[in-house]
Design an enzyme around this catalytic site. Structure first.
Site, PDB file in Angstrom:
ATOM      1  CD1 TRP A 247      -8.760  17.639   1.813  1.00 39.54           C
ATOM      2  CD2 TRP A 247      -9.213  18.983   0.070  1.00 39.54           C
ATOM      3  NE1 TRP A 247      -7.621  18.354   1.511  1.00 39.54           N
ATOM      4  CE2 TRP A 247      -7.872  19.176   0.450  1.00 39.54           C
ATOM      5  CE3 TRP A 247      -9.711  19.715  -1.017  1.00 39.54           C
ATOM      6  CZ2 TRP A 247      -7.020  20.067  -0.215  1.00 39.54           C
ATOM      7  CZ3 TRP A 247      -8.867  20.600  -1.671  1.00 39.54           C
ATOM      8  CH2 TRP A 247      -7.543  20.767  -1.268  1.00 39.54           C
TER       9      TRP A 247
ATOM     10  CG  ASP B 286      -1.244  10.188   1.157  1.00 37.95           C
ATOM     11  OD1 ASP B 286      -2.326  10.643   0.717  1.00 37.95           O
ATOM     12  OD2 ASP B 286      -0.174  10.363   0.561  1.00 37.95           O
TER      13      ASP B 286
ATOM     14  CD  GLU C 261      -4.303  17.598   1.739  1.00 39.62           C
ATOM     15  OE1 GLU C 261      -4.859  17.964   2.761  1.00 39.62           O
ATOM     16  OE2 GLU C 261      -4.086  18.352   0.770  1.00 39.62           O
TER      17      GLU C 261
HETATM   18  C1  NOJ Z   1      -4.431  19.020  -3.312  1.00 39.34           C
HETATM   19  C2  NOJ Z   1      -3.553  18.367  -2.313  1.00 39.34           C
HETATM   20  O1  NOJ Z   1      -3.286  19.248  -1.288  1.00 39.34           O
HETATM   21  C3  NOJ Z   1      -2.276  17.889  -2.937  1.00 39.34           C
HETATM   22  O2  NOJ Z   1      -1.476  17.242  -1.991  1.00 39.34           O
HETATM   23  C4  NOJ Z   1      -2.600  16.961  -4.069  1.00 39.34           C
HETATM   24  O3  NOJ Z   1      -1.431  16.526  -4.667  1.00 39.34           O
HETATM   25  C5  NOJ Z   1      -3.516  17.652  -5.062  1.00 39.34           C
HETATM   26  N1  NOJ Z   1      -4.693  18.135  -4.394  1.00 39.34           N
HETATM   27  C6  NOJ Z   1      -3.883  16.737  -6.197  1.00 39.34           C
HETATM   28  O4  NOJ Z   1      -4.639  15.655  -5.716  1.00 39.34           O
HETATM   29  C1  NOJ Z   2      -0.528  19.805   0.116  1.00 42.06           C
HETATM   30  C2  NOJ Z   2       0.308  18.810   0.824  1.00 42.06           C
HETATM   31  O1  NOJ Z   2       0.332  17.621   0.088  1.00 42.06           O
HETATM   32  C3  NOJ Z   2      -0.205  18.559   2.221  1.00 42.06           C
HETATM   33  O2  NOJ Z   2       0.672  17.704   2.906  1.00 42.06           O
HETATM   34  C4  NOJ Z   2      -0.378  19.846   2.977  1.00 42.06           C
HETATM   35  O3  NOJ Z   2      -0.974  19.587   4.225  1.00 42.06           O
HETATM   36  C5  NOJ Z   2      -1.187  20.842   2.208  1.00 42.06           C
HETATM   37  N1  NOJ Z   2      -0.684  20.998   0.861  1.00 42.06           N
HETATM   38  C6  NOJ Z   2      -1.178  22.219   2.875  1.00 42.06           C
HETATM   39  O4  NOJ Z   2       0.128  22.688   2.981  1.00 42.06           O
END
Ligand code: NOJ
Ligand code: NOJ
Length: 425
Positions: free
Chosen positions: A127, A190, A193
């Protein structure tokens, strides 16, 4: 007489149409409560969404959870619904106990760890970590709660369970404040993520946590800590001036990137708007009428307007807003960036806060037109919502149907804060 009546009629019709366009607060609260009561989850854990695949959001994210509980508190402060208020109180105790447990759980990156299993175990899969907005947001929500409890005369619980001066810190607010005040200079991921660096969003919420924390520390006679938190917030304010890009004419989401995705070339990113919202202390730092801020907001709106086909097929003026234009994340295997509900609501809320500032400066007419424009963004979400009012993470950019994680908890939190900004207008 006549014009008065007309005015009243207009105001009433705006109020009525808004009530229809924005799901009720009780609807949002109940949706949140059901995501915070999963049968296999520990008390206090809230899933980002009940969705278990495509995408799997069945985790307790520190960011989503903190924003959600904080929004519940915002509702709590204004609500008359005694039953719901009582449930929220109980949920806050659970959230506090669960958070203390997570703070003491061994993880790969310590307090910056972004998400946990709903039974409290660390998530050790691959992650983007750490994400240092998490502990800042959690501190903001617990400080919010501590201030409510102090007003209600529950000083003992605050001192026994939320904040004391002891070092090394053992109570949850100080644990997070110590962490963020010592680590804000380090690169982290950020809120999307994906990018590692120094982020406008993370610094904005860290500043708020530290300043709110300094006020609480002073109230609880921890004056030395207050001075320290304050001094770090002042340094952060200097850093925050570095995000203005004078060539692009916008506030950038990230500086000093050290890792992660590299294709976000436009520097247009709703994370900036969210940072202004979630970091807002109404203390005059970065006013909503600030020229840089308004430039950023308008760049944002026009970029997404042209990007998504659904923005051109209705006569709703409100634009469906995405995370950033280069986005390709659809929540499933499909390579397609879409508008997001919480991003569209964020623009509505930013416009409302701007309108409120204009109104208090006496610019009532312009304020009213901005507020009316904000309502169009609310209508935009309403138009694409499911028939039962439920909201998923995204809106398919071509079909307009709800897409990705269903019943995204954060969406319902955004409804509650949006109500607050409308109330303040
Ligand atoms: C999972 C993350 O929660 C999401 O924000 C991101 O865009 C995707 N992975 C792809 O990296
Ligand atoms: C993906 C988003 O990009 C992130 O901001 C969020 O925390 C997770 N999903 C879970 O909702």
């Amino acid at each position: 007489m006549r014009s008065n009546k007309l005015l009243v009629a207009t105001i009433l019709s705006v109020a009525v149409s808004l009530v229809h366009a924005l799901p009720s607060q009780e609807f949002a609260v109940n949706k949140i409560l059901s995501n915070a009561s999963m049968p296999d989850a520990e008390k206090g854990a809230v899933v980002a969404s009940p969705s278990r695949h495509n995408p799997d959001y069945y985790y307790h994210w520190i960011r989503d959870a903190a924003l959600t509980y904080d929004a519940l508190l915002t509702y709590y402060e204004h609500a008359n619904n005694v039953k719901l208020k009582h449930i929220i109180q109980q949920k806050m105790y659970d959230y506090r106990n669960f958070s203390v447990r997570l703070q003491h759980t061994q993880t790969l990156t310590g307090l910056g760890e972004p998400k946990f299993n709903v039974d409290g175990r660390a998530y050790n899969g691959e992650w983007g970590r750490p994400q240092n907005d998490g502990p800042a947001l959690r501190a903001i929500s617990f400080i919010h709660w501590a201030n409510i409890l102090l007003q209600e005369g529950q000083d003992k619980y605050v001192r026994d369970a939320l904040y004391d001066a002891k070092l090394p810190a053992d109570l949850p607010i100080k644990v997070d404040l110590e962490y963020i005040s010592h680590h804000w200079q380090e690169a982290s991921y950020d809120i999307w993520e994906e990018v590692k660096g120094t982020h406008f969003y993370t610094l904005m919420v860290t500043r708020k946590a530290l300043l709110d924390g300094a006020m609480l520390a002073n109230k609880l006679n921890d004056h030395g800590a207050a001075v320290w938190y304050q001094s770090q917030a002042t340094l952060i304010e200097k850093q925050l001036t570095l995000f203005w890009d004078k060539n692009k004419n916008l506030i950038k989401p990230t500086i000093n990137q050290t890792g992660g995705m590299t294709d976000k070339k436009s520097d247009i990113d709703t994370a900036v708007i969210l940072g202004l919202l979630h970091g807002d202390r109404h203390d005059g730092f970065l006013r909503w009428s600030d020229a840089h801020l308004l430039e950023t907001l308008s760049k944002q709106i026009s970029a997404f307007k042209s990007l998504y086909p659904i923005n051109h097929v209705t006569n709703i003026q409100g634009v469906a807003i995405g995370r950033y234009p280069e986005d390709h994340y659809s929540g499933s295997d499909k390579w397609q960036g879409n508008p997001w509900v919480l991003c569209t609501y964020a623009v509505a809320e930013a416009l409302y806060r701007h309108a409120t500032e204009l109104k208090s400066a006496g610019d009532v007419r312009v304020a009213a037109s901005i507020a009316a424009y904000a309502d169009q963004f609310i209508k935009r979400v309403d138009y694409h919502a499911n028939a039962d009012g439920s909201l998923s993470e995204q809106i398919d950019k071509d079909t307009g149907f709800m897409q990705s994680a269903y019943d995204l908890t954060w969406n319902y939190a955004a409804i509650l804060t949006l109500y607050e900004s409308i109330r303040n207008y």
